[in-house]
Design a protein around this motif. Structure first.
Motif, mmCIF file in Angstrom:
data_model
loop_
_atom_site.group_PDB
_atom_site.id
_atom_site.type_symbol
_atom_site.label_atom_id
_atom_site.label_comp_id
_atom_site.label_asym_id
_atom_site.label_seq_id
_atom_site.Cartn_x
_atom_site.Cartn_y
_atom_site.Cartn_z
ATOM 1 N N UNK A 83 0.819 -1.206 0.000
ATOM 2 C CA UNK A 83 0.000 0.000 0.000
ATOM 3 C C UNK A 83 0.859 1.264 0.000
ATOM 4 N N UNK A 84 1.819 1.309 0.915
ATOM 5 C CA UNK A 84 2.658 2.498 1.078
ATOM 6 C C UNK A 84 3.488 2.723 -0.174
ATOM 7 N N UNK A 85 3.991 1.627 -0.736
ATOM 8 C CA UNK A 85 4.821 1.715 -1.931
ATOM 9 C C UNK A 85 4.027 2.323 -3.093
ATOM 10 N N UNK A 86 2.833 1.806 -3.314
ATOM 11 C CA UNK A 86 2.007 2.278 -4.424
ATOM 12 C C UNK A 86 1.553 3.720 -4.204
ATOM 13 N N UNK A 87 1.131 4.040 -2.986
ATOM 14 C CA UNK A 87 0.691 5.401 -2.686
ATOM 15 C C UNK A 87 1.850 6.378 -2.854
ATOM 16 N N UNK A 88 3.012 5.981 -2.346
ATOM 17 C CA UNK A 88 4.193 6.841 -2.433
ATOM 18 C C UNK A 88 4.552 7.161 -3.874
ATOM 19 N N UNK A 89 4.511 6.129 -4.737
ATOM 20 C CA UNK A 89 4.844 6.352 -6.140
ATOM 21 C C UNK A 89 3.876 7.309 -6.806
ATOM 22 N N UNK A 90 2.644 7.336 -6.296
ATOM 23 C CA UNK A 90 1.648 8.247 -6.871
ATOM 24 C C UNK A 90 1.690 9.607 -6.183
ATOM 25 N N UNK A 91 2.657 9.812 -5.293
ATOM 26 C CA UNK A 91 2.795 11.115 -4.645
ATOM 27 C C UNK A 91 1.876 11.314 -3.447
ATOM 28 N N UNK A 92 1.390 10.204 -2.897
ATOM 29 C CA UNK A 92 0.502 10.299 -1.736
ATOM 30 C C UNK A 92 1.227 9.863 -0.460
ATOM 31 N N UNK A 93 0.968 10.584 0.625
ATOM 32 C CA UNK A 93 1.490 10.228 1.938
ATOM 33 C C UNK A 93 0.538 9.270 2.635
ATOM 34 N N UNK A 94 1.072 8.514 3.564
ATOM 35 C CA UNK A 94 0.250 7.585 4.333
ATOM 36 C C UNK A 94 0.262 7.983 5.804
ATOM 37 N N UNK A 95 -0.914 8.297 6.332
ATOM 38 C CA UNK A 95 -1.075 8.462 7.780
ATOM 39 C C UNK A 95 -1.471 7.100 8.316
ATOM 40 N N UNK A 96 -0.808 6.671 9.377
ATOM 41 C CA UNK A 96 -1.004 5.303 9.854
ATOM 42 C C UNK A 96 -1.613 5.268 11.248
ATOM 43 N N UNK A 97 -2.510 4.338 11.474
ATOM 44 C CA UNK A 97 -2.992 4.092 12.837
ATOM 45 C C UNK A 97 -3.248 2.602 13.009
ATOM 46 N N UNK A 98 -3.042 2.110 14.222
ATOM 47 C CA UNK A 98 -3.345 0.716 14.552
ATOM 48 C C UNK A 98 -4.400 0.711 15.644
ATOM 49 N N UNK A 99 -5.394 -0.147 15.492
ATOM 50 C CA UNK A 99 -6.528 -0.130 16.427
ATOM 51 C C UNK A 99 -6.352 -1.090 17.599
#
Lengths: 359, 359
Positions: A93-109
């Motif tokens: 997920x992070x790899x694909x989002x990053x390549x598209x110029x998107x940042x990932x905010x992460x949370x664990x429940x």
């Protein structure tokens, strides 16, 4: 005009005008280069890059975000990073989002519904453009209710596709569980106990249980035992000791995740039982390390990294071009492993006992 | 006055005034409740919460961020989530940051220095208030150079404390490696090969190599072989086959991570070698699953989750109260495991061969 501030000091601001001056190009050219909004010659771009490098100039995302309402950020919520299935999905997920110029905010429940709600609220306050989530139970999730009213696109990852109005990516949990349990029955197992992650914490667990029960039922076996345990620090020792002390202990255990299967093998081993000689153990998920265990783990494999990649791609397509709802079901694979074998000694002993009981 | 916009539609805005109207309280009261800037009665808070719930009202973080230059976001960069040591650290980090009201922006570098740079650039553009990073090599990291000029506080996680001007949290990699290799020597191993993650990709690998060489040296053993492999998809098979075909193969392998140790045990097993009967294998990191392997993994344990927690706490203290630079060294622990044993058959055969060679 857009204002840019220096990366080195939030109070001290350097304008696009000054960058243009240093680079010896027009303001419009700097704007096109920084915002990628139009063509810029190689010479101009090099000069701008040098100027930016020298000055420590950095476009202020927040200012731009407020203007365009685009944060280029997506929120990702998973139950736990300690289960490699989620870490693998997040990698894709992070790899694909990053390549598209998107940042990932992460949370664990931590498998906690309250934390799901607060994570979604945080993501919304941070103006994420979309979310990818694995929730405890999609059919009664307060987090999804809140998210639903927000109108922001989101994709469920791993949750079975129970809602028509939500995009999702999963495997067919029920079918995979069915096939896995059927493979045990095919080997001659008749007393198969399910070790299930707490059903309230995982709708996947519920689906896998349904597949398990249907397999028993279709093959004329009595309804099996289901031992429900928490995902975080499952205390299996006492539960397993009780099962194994029975006159006719289970000959096989179907665990709702690989992590539970690994804990199960450990618990059996602490009781002096060997897998699969004394009891077979199968998991679910197909985490890579399962192949490196001795015995290697028989399991249903979910292609987690590819599923994470798909979730990111689809979410971005929903954000950017308004692509419609999709329910994507990835093929699972049943992986043979040394942890699955013929019914063990205890089973044979019990069965020979049974026949000598007969007149 | 602050403007709030509806969560459901970024263009459609609902003001704090309207929320106050719906709730039947003053604007100042809504402001105090939403910004937690002062006392609000329980009745007023309940009314505001109901109004917010009904309307889908959500304070706009971005607007507030621009005003206060506070994003309550930290950036976290790790090499890979597929190694549980990083997932564990991230678990501690995210949990602690979340409890303090901070969001985590996540990036993985895939052990690539270029990706480190682009992740740091992205974090800076997103106005994170601080960063926690594990970089390939802190002493020559372009990403850290860029970060250094930004003036934003950051903490190195796992990297050995090589720079005085940077906060860091690590174990004593060199000492831990020394003790681990010494324990092999104590068992009688004399031909110990190191399987090292590519030294350019990991300064931890370099430190561990130094500890390995010092242990050999202090015990009068010749300098050992070091086999350098990439972290992502290390192809050990051919390298191991070559080593094992030697007349005097290694009797023990010291691997610079648990993940490499697991791959190593697998590679040996593919050659028909058993661990530790034919060769001992020790790892480094202490990932939880190592205890569940058969043989269980002998290793040096880093308390990753506690280290992630410490990194978050310290970073927030640096952000909020300007706490000064700290180099925190956590105690490691040498974990015994079944993968470490007496020198194996091949070793004894070689040694008996050696003595019959003598006159």
């Amino acid at each position: 005009m857009e204002t840019f501030t220096l990366g080195s000091d939030m109070g001290d601001s350097l304008t696009i005008r000054e960058v243009a001056q240093i680079a010896g190009v027009s303001i419009a050219t700097v704007s096109r280069a920084v915002n990628r909004s139009g063509p810029v010659s190689r010479e101009a771009r090099d000069a701008i890059n040098r100027a930016i490098e020298q000055s420590g100039f950095r476009p202020n995302n927040i200012g731009r975000q407020l203007k365009t309402a685009r944060t280029h950020t997506i929120g990702v919520l998973v139950p736990s990073l300690k289960n490699p299935i989620f870490a693998d999905a997040l990698t894709g997920l992070e790899d694909t989002a990053g390549k598209a110029g998107y940042n990932v905010l992460l949370a664990a429940s931590g498998y906690c519904a309250e934390k799901e709600v607060s994570a979604v609220e945080t993501f919304l306050r941070s103006r994420v453009e979309g979310m990818v989530l694995t929730v405890a139970d999609e059919t009664r999730s307060r987090a999804l209710d809140i998210l639903g009213t927000s109108g922001i696109p989101y994709v469920l990852l791993f949750n079975p596709a129970g809602r028509v109005d939500v995009s999702s990516v999963s495997v067919d949990n029920r079918l995979a569980a069915y096939q896995l349990v059927e493979s045990l029955i095919g080997l001659g197992h008749e007393r198969i106990t399910m070790i299930a992650g707490r059903l309230s914490e995982s709708d996947r667990s519920v689906e896998r249980q349904a597949g398990y029960l249907r397999a028993l039922n279709n093959h004329g076996l009595p309804e099996g035992d289901i031992v429900e345990v928490g995902f975080e620090n499952p205390d299996l020792a006492s539960r397993v000791a009780e099962l194994e002390q029975r006159r006719h202990p289970p000959s096989a255990y179907f665990c709702s995740t690989d992590m539970l299967a690994i804990a199960m093998i450990r618990a059996l081993s602490a009781l002096g039982k060997r897998v699969p000689d004394d009891a077979s153990v199968v998991g679910f998920d197909g985490i890579a390390i399962g192949e490196h265990l001795t015995p290697s783990l028989a399991t249903a494999v979910q292609p987690a990294e590819a599923m994470g990649d798909w979730a990111a791609r689809h979410l971005l397509a929903r954000i950017v071009s308004g692509e419609s709802i999709v329910h994507q079901v990835f093929p699972h694979r049943i992986r043979s492993g040394e942890s699955r074998g013929l019914p063990g000694r205890a089973f044979r002993r019990a069965n020979s006992g049974k026949s000598s009981d007969m007149p």
